[in-house]
Design a protein around this motif. Structure first.
Motif, mmCIF file in Angstrom:
data_model
loop_
_atom_site.group_PDB
_atom_site.id
_atom_site.type_symbol
_atom_site.label_atom_id
_atom_site.label_comp_id
_atom_site.label_asym_id
_atom_site.label_seq_id
_atom_site.Cartn_x
_atom_site.Cartn_y
_atom_site.Cartn_z
ATOM 1 N N SER A 74 0.921 -1.899 -0.338
ATOM 2 C CA SER A 74 -0.052 0.261 0.166
ATOM 3 C C SER A 74 1.051 0.803 0.034
ATOM 4 O O SER A 74 1.967 1.163 0.176
ATOM 5 C CB SER A 74 -1.033 -0.149 1.223
ATOM 6 O OG SER A 74 -0.419 -0.417 2.321
ATOM 7 N N ILE A 75 0.151 2.255 -0.325
ATOM 8 C CA ILE A 75 0.936 3.220 -0.465
ATOM 9 C C ILE A 75 0.843 4.633 0.910
ATOM 10 O O ILE A 75 -0.147 4.689 1.627
ATOM 11 C CB ILE A 75 0.545 4.245 -1.653
ATOM 12 C CG1 ILE A 75 0.972 3.679 -3.175
ATOM 13 C CG2 ILE A 75 1.476 5.663 -1.402
ATOM 14 C CD1 ILE A 75 -0.113 4.458 -3.968
ATOM 15 N N SER A 76 1.711 5.171 1.760
ATOM 16 C CA SER A 76 1.668 5.607 2.904
ATOM 17 C C SER A 76 2.082 7.034 2.779
ATOM 18 O O SER A 76 1.858 7.803 3.136
ATOM 19 C CB SER A 76 2.801 5.044 3.767
ATOM 20 O OG SER A 76 3.737 4.993 3.583
ATOM 21 N N ARG A 77 2.757 6.812 1.415
ATOM 22 C CA ARG A 77 3.533 8.681 1.806
ATOM 23 C C ARG A 77 3.159 8.797 0.238
ATOM 24 O O ARG A 77 3.734 8.201 -0.593
ATOM 25 C CB ARG A 77 4.213 9.093 2.457
ATOM 26 C CG ARG A 77 4.449 10.795 2.059
ATOM 27 C CD ARG A 77 6.670 10.739 2.946
ATOM 28 N NE ARG A 77 6.773 10.054 1.893
ATOM 29 C CZ ARG A 77 7.955 10.590 1.225
ATOM 30 N NH1 ARG A 77 7.472 11.498 0.608
ATOM 31 N NH2 ARG A 77 8.784 9.795 0.276
ATOM 32 N N ILE A 78 3.115 10.288 -1.033
ATOM 33 C CA ILE A 78 3.174 10.261 -1.838
ATOM 34 C C ILE A 78 3.606 12.028 -2.209
ATOM 35 O O ILE A 78 3.454 13.344 -0.811
ATOM 36 C CB ILE A 78 1.643 10.999 -2.835
ATOM 37 C CG1 ILE A 78 0.973 9.379 -3.012
ATOM 38 C CG2 ILE A 78 2.301 11.842 -3.503
ATOM 39 C CD1 ILE A 78 0.290 9.164 -3.747
ATOM 40 N N GLY A 79 4.798 12.322 -2.487
ATOM 41 C CA GLY A 79 5.753 13.557 -2.086
ATOM 42 C C GLY A 79 5.931 14.146 -3.493
ATOM 43 O O GLY A 79 4.605 13.504 -5.004
ATOM 44 N N THR A 80 6.558 14.769 -4.262
ATOM 45 C CA THR A 80 6.740 15.823 -5.106
ATOM 46 C C THR A 80 7.565 15.048 -5.969
ATOM 47 O O THR A 80 7.332 14.536 -7.482
ATOM 48 C CB THR A 80 6.929 17.314 -5.161
ATOM 49 O OG1 THR A 80 8.508 17.228 -4.757
ATOM 50 C CG2 THR A 80 5.825 18.002 -4.389
ATOM 51 N N LYS A 81 8.622 14.125 -5.611
ATOM 52 C CA LYS A 81 9.216 13.660 -6.058
ATOM 53 C C LYS A 81 9.743 12.274 -5.931
ATOM 54 O O LYS A 81 10.732 11.370 -6.416
ATOM 55 C CB LYS A 81 10.681 14.132 -6.370
ATOM 56 C CG LYS A 81 10.880 15.862 -7.151
ATOM 57 C CD LYS A 81 12.437 16.110 -7.094
ATOM 58 C CE LYS A 81 12.349 16.930 -7.703
ATOM 59 N NZ LYS A 81 13.997 17.876 -7.633
ATOM 60 N N SER A 82 8.911 11.803 -4.682
ATOM 61 C CA SER A 82 8.951 10.265 -4.764
ATOM 62 C C SER A 82 7.948 9.547 -3.595
ATOM 63 O O SER A 82 7.179 11.065 -3.311
ATOM 64 C CB SER A 82 9.957 10.734 -3.651
ATOM 65 O OG SER A 82 9.812 11.067 -2.268
ATOM 66 N N PHE A 83 7.171 8.192 -3.708
ATOM 67 C CA PHE A 83 6.739 8.213 -2.776
ATOM 68 C C PHE A 83 6.963 6.713 -1.913
ATOM 69 O O PHE A 83 8.476 6.473 -2.290
ATOM 70 C CB PHE A 83 5.410 7.774 -3.712
ATOM 71 C CG PHE A 83 5.530 6.830 -5.147
ATOM 72 C CD1 PHE A 83 5.231 5.082 -4.740
ATOM 73 C CD2 PHE A 83 5.684 6.850 -6.095
ATOM 74 C CE1 PHE A 83 5.151 4.461 -5.491
ATOM 75 C CE2 PHE A 83 6.477 6.479 -7.283
ATOM 76 C CZ PHE A 83 6.215 4.521 -6.696
ATOM 77 N N GLU A 84 6.006 6.182 -0.717
ATOM 78 C CA GLU A 84 7.002 5.573 0.453
ATOM 79 C C GLU A 84 5.833 4.349 0.273
ATOM 80 O O GLU A 84 4.323 4.903 -0.444
ATOM 81 C CB GLU A 84 6.936 5.858 1.310
ATOM 82 C CG GLU A 84 7.535 5.075 2.089
ATOM 83 C CD GLU A 84 8.068 6.369 3.148
ATOM 84 O OE1 GLU A 84 7.998 5.728 4.447
ATOM 85 O OE2 GLU A 84 8.684 7.827 3.606
#
Length: 137
Positions: A74-84
């Protein structure tokens, strides 16, 4: 949330009879590749824009030969250049957690050799996926 099953092979165990710690990172890689494919980004080295910046795995229980493991992503974080991504590795029979993992994925421009902003079309797909999986953005 994406889900993938693997059956532990004999070669993935160690002298103590349980899954060797390095094998879990292979399972997590398989789950990430499946995740990308499900998002419309199959492994194509000529059109690949992702690098693994960081990965981690916590071992909470032992896994064994021939055990069926379920790996959720699952996705826990979405940033401007990366995601977790967050991973859970569970025993398919009992639902008990065997391990949990985390990966930081950077959107990368290989021609310029630098990170780049996540394109809006991908960001939208990630946000929809995160919302469906109940993960926080």
């Amino acid at each position: 949330m994406e889900q993938r099953e693997v059956t532990v092979r004999f070669c993935e165990t160690d002298a103590l009879g349980h899954v060797n710690n390095t094998s879990y990172f292979i399972y997590l890689e398989e789950a990430r590749i499946h995740f990308f494919s499900s998002m419309g980004y199959p492994m194509d080295v000529k059109r690949w824009n992702f690098i693994l910046a960081s990965t981690k795995c916590d071992f909470t229980n032992q896994g064994y030969f021939n055990q069926v493991l379920t790996i959720t992503t699952s996705i826990s974080r979405i940033g401007t250049k990366s995601f977790e991504l967050e991973h859970q590795i569970l025993c398919a029979q009992t639902g008990n957690q065997i391990a949990k993992g985390n990966a930081v994925i950077v959107y990368f421009d290989f021609e310029k050799q630098t990170s780049a902003a996540i394109p809006e079309v991908l960001k939208s797909k990630l946000e929809v996926h995160a919302a469906q999986g109940g993960a926080a953005i």
